[in-house]
Design an enzyme around this catalytic site. Structure first.
Site, PDB file in Angstrom:
ATOM      1  N   SER A  92     -60.879  28.950  34.192  1.00  0.00           N
ATOM      2  CA  SER A  92     -61.691  30.109  33.817  1.00  0.00           C
ATOM      3  C   SER A  92     -62.138  30.891  35.042  1.00  0.00           C
ATOM      4  CB  SER A  92     -62.924  29.602  33.056  1.00  0.00           C
ATOM      5  OG  SER A  92     -63.888  30.606  32.989  1.00  0.00           O
ATOM      6  N   TYR A 125     -70.225  24.620  32.239  1.00  0.00           N
ATOM      7  CA  TYR A 125     -68.887  25.018  31.769  1.00  0.00           C
ATOM      8  C   TYR A 125     -67.963  25.245  32.973  1.00  0.00           C
ATOM      9  CZ  TYR A 125     -65.211  28.076  29.993  1.00  0.00           C
ATOM     10  OH  TYR A 125     -63.997  28.642  29.706  1.00  0.00           O
TER      11      TYR A 125
HETATM   12  N1  LIG Z   1     -61.417  33.480  25.623  1.00  0.00           N
HETATM   13  C1  LIG Z   1     -61.764  33.648  26.903  1.00  0.00           C
HETATM   14  O1  LIG Z   1     -62.201  34.733  27.310  1.00  0.00           O
HETATM   15  C2  LIG Z   1     -61.617  32.532  27.894  1.00  0.00           C
HETATM   16  C3  LIG Z   1     -61.974  32.782  29.230  1.00  0.00           C
HETATM   17  C4  LIG Z   1     -61.851  31.756  30.154  1.00  0.00           C
HETATM   18  C5  LIG Z   1     -61.350  30.523  29.777  1.00  0.00           C
HETATM   19  N2  LIG Z   1     -61.024  30.303  28.465  1.00  0.00           N
HETATM   20  C6  LIG Z   1     -60.509  28.989  28.104  1.00  0.00           C
HETATM   21  O2  LIG Z   1     -59.332  29.143  27.344  1.00  0.00           O
HETATM   22  C7  LIG Z   1     -59.233  28.115  26.375  1.00  0.00           C
HETATM   23  C8  LIG Z   1     -59.088  28.699  24.984  1.00  0.00           C
HETATM   24  O3  LIG Z   1     -60.222  29.522  24.734  1.00  0.00           O
HETATM   25  P1  LIG Z   1     -60.445  30.283  23.358  1.00  0.00           P
HETATM   26  O4  LIG Z   1     -61.117  31.557  23.684  1.00  0.00           O
HETATM   27  O5  LIG Z   1     -59.202  30.269  22.557  1.00  0.00           O
HETATM   28  O6  LIG Z   1     -61.549  29.322  22.713  1.00  0.00           O
HETATM   29  P2  LIG Z   1     -61.639  28.703  21.236  1.00  0.00           P
HETATM   30  O7  LIG Z   1     -62.956  28.007  21.172  1.00  0.00           O
HETATM   31  O8  LIG Z   1     -61.371  29.753  20.230  1.00  0.00           O
HETATM   32  O9  LIG Z   1     -60.457  27.658  21.212  1.00  0.00           O
HETATM   33  C9  LIG Z   1     -60.590  26.333  21.658  1.00  0.00           C
HETATM   34  C10 LIG Z   1     -60.119  25.441  20.518  1.00  0.00           C
HETATM   35  O10 LIG Z   1     -60.133  24.106  20.993  1.00  0.00           O
HETATM   36  C11 LIG Z   1     -60.624  23.274  19.952  1.00  0.00           C
HETATM   37  N3  LIG Z   1     -61.202  22.091  20.582  1.00  0.00           N
HETATM   38  C12 LIG Z   1     -62.348  22.007  21.304  1.00  0.00           C
HETATM   39  N4  LIG Z   1     -62.543  20.742  21.705  1.00  0.00           N
HETATM   40  C13 LIG Z   1     -61.482  20.023  21.247  1.00  0.00           C
HETATM   41  C14 LIG Z   1     -61.119  18.661  21.329  1.00  0.00           C
HETATM   42  N5  LIG Z   1     -61.889  17.772  21.955  1.00  0.00           N
HETATM   43  N6  LIG Z   1     -59.955  18.265  20.751  1.00  0.00           N
HETATM   44  C15 LIG Z   1     -59.173  19.149  20.089  1.00  0.00           C
HETATM   45  N7  LIG Z   1     -59.491  20.453  19.958  1.00  0.00           N
HETATM   46  C16 LIG Z   1     -60.627  20.882  20.538  1.00  0.00           C
HETATM   47  C17 LIG Z   1     -61.651  24.112  19.208  1.00  0.00           C
HETATM   48  O11 LIG Z   1     -61.810  23.677  17.866  1.00  0.00           O
HETATM   49  C18 LIG Z   1     -61.043  25.498  19.290  1.00  0.00           C
HETATM   50  O12 LIG Z   1     -60.308  25.809  18.123  1.00  0.00           O
HETATM   51  C19 LIG Z   1     -60.477  27.255  26.549  1.00  0.00           C
HETATM   52  O13 LIG Z   1     -60.151  26.190  27.403  1.00  0.00           O
HETATM   53  C20 LIG Z   1     -61.449  28.187  27.239  1.00  0.00           C
HETATM   54  O14 LIG Z   1     -62.395  27.468  27.987  1.00  0.00           O
HETATM   55  C21 LIG Z   1     -61.134  31.281  27.515  1.00  0.00           C
END
Ligand SMILES: NC(=O)c1ccc[n+]([C@@H]2O[C@H](COP(=O)([O-])OP(=O)(O)OC[C@H]3O[C@@H](n4cnc5c(N)ncnc54)[C@H](O)[C@@H]3O)[C@@H](O)[C@H]2O)c1
Length: 335
Positions: free
Chosen positions: A136, A161
């Site tokens: 991130s 985080y």
């Molecule tokens: N969306 C953004 O702007 C952004 C920015 C930086 C980093 N990220 C990272 O990208 C990744 C995806 O983000 P996103 O926006 O799609 O978030 P999101 O929360 O929509 O997707 C994450 C998914 O992982 C699942 N999950 C969480 N813990 C779990 C576990 N222990 N086992 C199985 N499934 C699990 C959740 O149910 C969720 O559906 C994450 O790692 C997030 O930290 C996202």
């Protein structure tokens, strides 16, 4: 040969879009997600429904499987890896969100640290060709130098985080060095788009502006964010699958590892003000603003230097905030 990809967090925002695009490209995909209730589970189920409809419409049911599974459970995760010979793993499952880490730190420890360690162990035990994992932009904390470069120091996270994401990069580097696992860490910069996350500002602002409810604007809107449209992000991830890192030493130590960390952002930060205007224009209503000071754990600027990714795989994000927000709002209003 058709590659088999494991996408963790496939019912999540980025995981859903990635799974959908991988299927269009002809990959075989296994998606897993624990479907936790950090935000409305119905949205996660709706995304899975869209994927199911896509595979049945194109008669490619054999190319896609979904399992409700928690990556922090090493036994069930190990069995999944044993049952399917994955070529590629894209780890997106995590407890996301900066502010929630003040409220529920344990969720971050379980998914982002224990879960990610289990992913690494499985990649080690089952000889995965390439592990790509979500890091991130938050690892940059209060970095002063702009734009943020992967050469910048990221030893000073300002949220739990961010600390877990930085830890993921460190854990992956050690596994990559010790067991020659090709690993690519992706520092995402504020990803947005249709089927997006309700906990993120673009979603909650759209809802409030549409409902005529006031929005909390932190630091008087005097913040810059490198918002990146989901299609640009997915394009970058898919291009990277075939760009495994070479086993080289970094420019600081002699430790050789097939490892890389890359920024994946828009390289064009916009003010919160312009972002709010884009939502107002797409929704067709004015925001009622509640001006508040900066929140603990928030950063004033995010701005990605994406030169390494651009030269590696011709990554060129092309969606303006106005076009991207319009697509998001169009989805939001008809959902
Ligand atoms: N969306 C953004 O702007 C952004 C920015 C930086 C980093 N990220 C990272 O990208 C990744 C995806 O983000 P996103 O926006 O799609 O978030 P999101 O929360 O929509 O997707 C994450 C998914 O992982 C699942 N999950 C969480 N813990 C779990 C576990 N222990 N086992 C199985 N499934 C699990 C959740 O149910 C969720 O559906 C994450 O790692 C997030 O930290 C996202």
């Amino acid at each position: 040969m058709i590659k088999k990809v494991l996408v963790t967090g496939s019912a999540g925002f980025i995981g859903f879009h990635l799974t959908s695009e991988l299927l269009k490209f002809g990959f075989q995909v296994v998606g897993i997600d624990n479907l936790n209730d950090y935000y409305d589970v119905k949205l996660k189920l709706d995304r899975l429904e869209v994927l199911n409809e896509f595979v049945s419409k194109h008669k490619i049911e054999e190319a896609y499987r979904f399992f409700e599974l928690d990556i922090s459970n090493e036994v069930t995760l190990g069995k999944l890896f044993k049952d399917h010979s994955f070529d590629i793993v894209v780890n997106l499952a995590a407890q996301a969100g900066v502010r929630y880490s003040l409220k529920n730190p344990q969720a971050y420890i379980n998914s982002n640290l224990v879960g990610f360690s289990n992913i690494l162990e499985c990649c080690r035990n089952f000889k995965i060709e390439h592990l790509l994992f979500a890091s991130s932009s938050s690892v940059y904390g209060m970095n002063i130098k702009q734009p943020f470069s992967t050469d910048d120091n990221t030893d000073y996270p300002i949220s739990l985080y961010a600390a877990t994401k930085k830890s993921n990069e460190l854990l992956a580097h050690s596994y990559s060095h010790l067991f020659s696992i090709p690993c690519t860490g992706l520092r995402f910069f504020t990803v947005y788009g249709p089927y997006g996350r309700p906990d993120m500002a673009y979603y909650s602002f759209t809802k409030s502006i549409n409902d005529g409810v006031s929005i909390d604007v932190f630091n008087s809107g005097d913040m810059l964010r490198d918002f990146t449209y989901i299609d640009d992000i997915i394009d970058g991830i898919i291009k990277l699958i075939d760009h495994k890192p070479a086993c080289v030493s970094n420019n600081i130590t002699n430790a050789k590892a097939p490892f890389q960390v890359l920024n994946i952002g828009n390289n064009n930060p916009v003010t919160l003000r312009r972002f709010i205007n884009a939502i107002e224009n797409s929704v067709g209503k004015k925001a009622v603003e509640n001006l508040l000071p900066m929140q603990p754990g928030d950063v004033p600027v995010t701005y990605a230097n994406i030169d390494p990714l651009a030269s590696l795989c011709d990554f060129r994000p092309s969606t303006s905030i106005e076009d991207g927000i319009e697509k998001f709002v169009e989805w939001y209003l008809q959902k």
